[in-house]
Design a protein around this motif. Structure first.
Motif, PDB file in Angstrom:
ATOM      1  N   ALA A   1       0.837  -1.204   0.000  1.00  0.00           N
ATOM      2  CA  ALA A   1       0.000   0.000   0.000  1.00  0.00           C
ATOM      3  C   ALA A   1       0.869   1.250   0.000  1.00  0.00           C
ATOM      4  O   ALA A   1       0.565   2.239  -0.687  1.00  0.00           O
ATOM      5  CB  ALA A   1      -0.903  -0.011   1.232  1.00  0.00           C
ATOM      6  N   GLU A   2       1.979   1.211   0.746  1.00  0.00           N
ATOM      7  CA  GLU A   2       2.909   2.352   0.756  1.00  0.00           C
ATOM      8  C   GLU A   2       3.496   2.570  -0.634  1.00  0.00           C
ATOM      9  O   GLU A   2       3.597   3.698  -1.119  1.00  0.00           O
ATOM     10  CB  GLU A   2       4.014   2.084   1.772  1.00  0.00           C
ATOM     11  N   HIS A   3       3.896   1.488  -1.287  1.00  0.00           N
ATOM     12  CA  HIS A   3       4.475   1.564  -2.632  1.00  0.00           C
ATOM     13  C   HIS A   3       3.484   2.182  -3.619  1.00  0.00           C
ATOM     14  O   HIS A   3       3.887   2.912  -4.539  1.00  0.00           O
ATOM     15  CB  HIS A   3       4.868   0.163  -3.093  1.00  0.00           C
ATOM     16  N   ALA A   4       2.207   1.916  -3.432  1.00  0.00           N
ATOM     17  CA  ALA A   4       1.176   2.445  -4.328  1.00  0.00           C
ATOM     18  C   ALA A   4       0.713   3.836  -3.919  1.00  0.00           C
ATOM     19  O   ALA A   4      -0.276   4.348  -4.446  1.00  0.00           O
ATOM     20  CB  ALA A   4      -0.015   1.495  -4.355  1.00  0.00           C
ATOM     21  N   GLY A   5       1.434   4.445  -2.993  1.00  0.00           N
ATOM     22  CA  GLY A   5       1.067   5.791  -2.552  1.00  0.00           C
ATOM     23  C   GLY A   5      -0.198   5.825  -1.726  1.00  0.00           C
ATOM     24  O   GLY A   5      -0.901   6.823  -1.686  1.00  0.00           O
ATOM     25  N   TRP A   6      -0.504   4.706  -1.050  1.00  0.00           N
ATOM     26  CA  TRP A   6      -1.694   4.578  -0.209  1.00  0.00           C
ATOM     27  C   TRP A   6      -2.970   4.844  -0.994  1.00  0.00           C
ATOM     28  O   TRP A   6      -3.952   5.355  -0.471  1.00  0.00           O
ATOM     29  CB  TRP A   6      -1.596   5.488   1.020  1.00  0.00           C
ATOM     30  N   ASP A   7      -2.922   4.470  -2.272  1.00  0.00           N
ATOM     31  CA  ASP A   7      -4.119   4.516  -3.107  1.00  0.00           C
ATOM     32  C   ASP A   7      -5.146   3.548  -2.524  1.00  0.00           C
ATOM     33  O   ASP A   7      -4.878   2.359  -2.376  1.00  0.00           O
ATOM     34  CB  ASP A   7      -3.769   4.125  -4.543  1.00  0.00           C
ATOM     35  N   ARG A   8      -6.327   4.049  -2.211  1.00  0.00           N
ATOM     36  CA  ARG A   8      -7.326   3.237  -1.528  1.00  0.00           C
ATOM     37  C   ARG A   8      -7.743   2.017  -2.344  1.00  0.00           C
ATOM     38  O   ARG A   8      -7.905   0.922  -1.801  1.00  0.00           O
ATOM     39  CB  ARG A   8      -8.554   4.103  -1.209  1.00  0.00           C
ATOM     40  N   GLY A   9      -7.877   2.195  -3.637  1.00  0.00           N
ATOM     41  CA  GLY A   9      -8.280   1.074  -4.475  1.00  0.00           C
ATOM     42  C   GLY A   9      -7.232  -0.025  -4.495  1.00  0.00           C
ATOM     43  O   GLY A   9      -7.555  -1.217  -4.366  1.00  0.00           O
ATOM     44  N   VAL A  10      -5.957   0.363  -4.663  1.00  0.00           N
ATOM     45  CA  VAL A  10      -4.868  -0.627  -4.667  1.00  0.00           C
ATOM     46  C   VAL A  10      -4.789  -1.327  -3.322  1.00  0.00           C
ATOM     47  O   VAL A  10      -4.626  -2.554  -3.242  1.00  0.00           O
ATOM     48  CB  VAL A  10      -3.522   0.051  -4.996  1.00  0.00           C
ATOM     49  N   GLN A  11      -4.912  -0.556  -2.251  1.00  0.00           N
ATOM     50  CA  GLN A  11      -4.836  -1.136  -0.908  1.00  0.00           C
ATOM     51  C   GLN A  11      -5.951  -2.156  -0.694  1.00  0.00           C
ATOM     52  O   GLN A  11      -5.712  -3.258  -0.195  1.00  0.00           O
ATOM     53  CB  GLN A  11      -4.940  -0.023   0.143  1.00  0.00           C
ATOM     54  N   THR A  12      -7.167  -1.813  -1.097  1.00  0.00           N
ATOM     55  CA  THR A  12      -8.305  -2.716  -0.911  1.00  0.00           C
ATOM     56  C   THR A  12      -8.117  -4.008  -1.692  1.00  0.00           C
ATOM     57  O   THR A  12      -8.364  -5.107  -1.177  1.00  0.00           O
ATOM     58  CB  THR A  12      -9.609  -2.023  -1.344  1.00  0.00           C
TER      59      THR A  12
END
Length: 242
Positions: free
Chosen positions: A215-226
């Motif tokens: 999630a950190e790598h994806a910039g805490w993008d909510r969609g990626v995190q979910t």
């Protein structure tokens, strides 16, 4: 960065007076009511103005001030990063800078205390879910919640590590409690067939770390995190339940 919550020991009336004079000379006399936890000044003042009751009031005040500093620090670190100054944290907490340094002699000590506090709350959440009616939902809910809260914790832990602080040592006690409560959640979920039988607490921790870093790598993008969490949780379910 070490979490230090020290307290001075008393050396009688003369030492108490010396402490008070030293505080005056250093410009801290105006903060006498803030708190000097366990030190000579509170005991001296307790003897002079109210005895045991006054001493207890000072200790209670000290605890409140420490909690206010931690609350302000956590909010500041989360919104502004670990570079925020201790002076700003003191202002947000409504206390003097001397109060901050009496509880946390260094900024590293304050960072460490915030990290430990977050882990303590995570352990308490796991414990509260240990008796939930649906063990499977309780386990998966805890996993998702832990990842969701990990952004600030990662930044704080990285800052501590960069300063040469052994984060695992600093959080050893609460870490053991967290692993224990996670083990209870995992065992209950496995008992009802919600989680695969071969999963261990070590596996779950590794997945939590991986999901948080992803999630950190994806910039805490909510969609990626979910989606990342959903994929990992799907891997923890028995093959028949996927």
């Amino acid at each position: 960065m070490t979490e230090a919550e020290g307290s001075t020991t008393g050396h009688g009336r003369s030492a108490g007076a010396a402490t008070a004079r030293g505080a005056d000379a250093g410009g801290l006399a105006s903060q006498r009511g803030d708190d000097i936890v366990g030190g000579d000044l509170p005991r001296a003042e307790a003897r002079q103005g109210g005895g045991v009751a006054a001493g207890r009031a000072l200790r209670a005040d000290a605890r409140r001030n420490r909690a206010r500093v931690l609350e302000a620090a956590e909010a500041a670190f989360a919104s502004k990063g670990t570079s925020v100054s201790t002076e700003e944290i003191a202002r947000d907490a409504g206390v003097g800078i001397g109060t901050v340094f009496r509880h946390f002699p260094t900024k590293e000590a304050l960072l460490e205390a915030v990290v430990v506090g977050r882990l303590e709350r995570l352990a308490a959440e796991a414990a509260s879910l240990a008796t939930a009616e649906d063990p499977g939902s309780a386990f998966f809910s805890f996993f998702a919640s832990a990842v969701d809260r990990s952004a600030t914790k990662i930044a704080l832990a990285d800052a501590l590590a960069a300063a040469g602080v052994d984060v695992e040592r600093a959080a050893a006690e609460v870490g053991r409690e967290l692993r224990r409560t996670m083990g209870v959640l995992l065992g209950r979920a496995q008992a009802v067939g919600a989680v695969r039988e071969d999963a261990t607490v070590a596996d779950v921790i590794a997945l939590l770390v991986g999901a948080s870093r992803a999630a950190e790598h994806a910039g805490w993008d909510r969609g990626v995190q979910t989606r990342t969490v959903a994929i990992m949780l799907d891997g923890l379910r028995p093959a028949a339940g996927r």
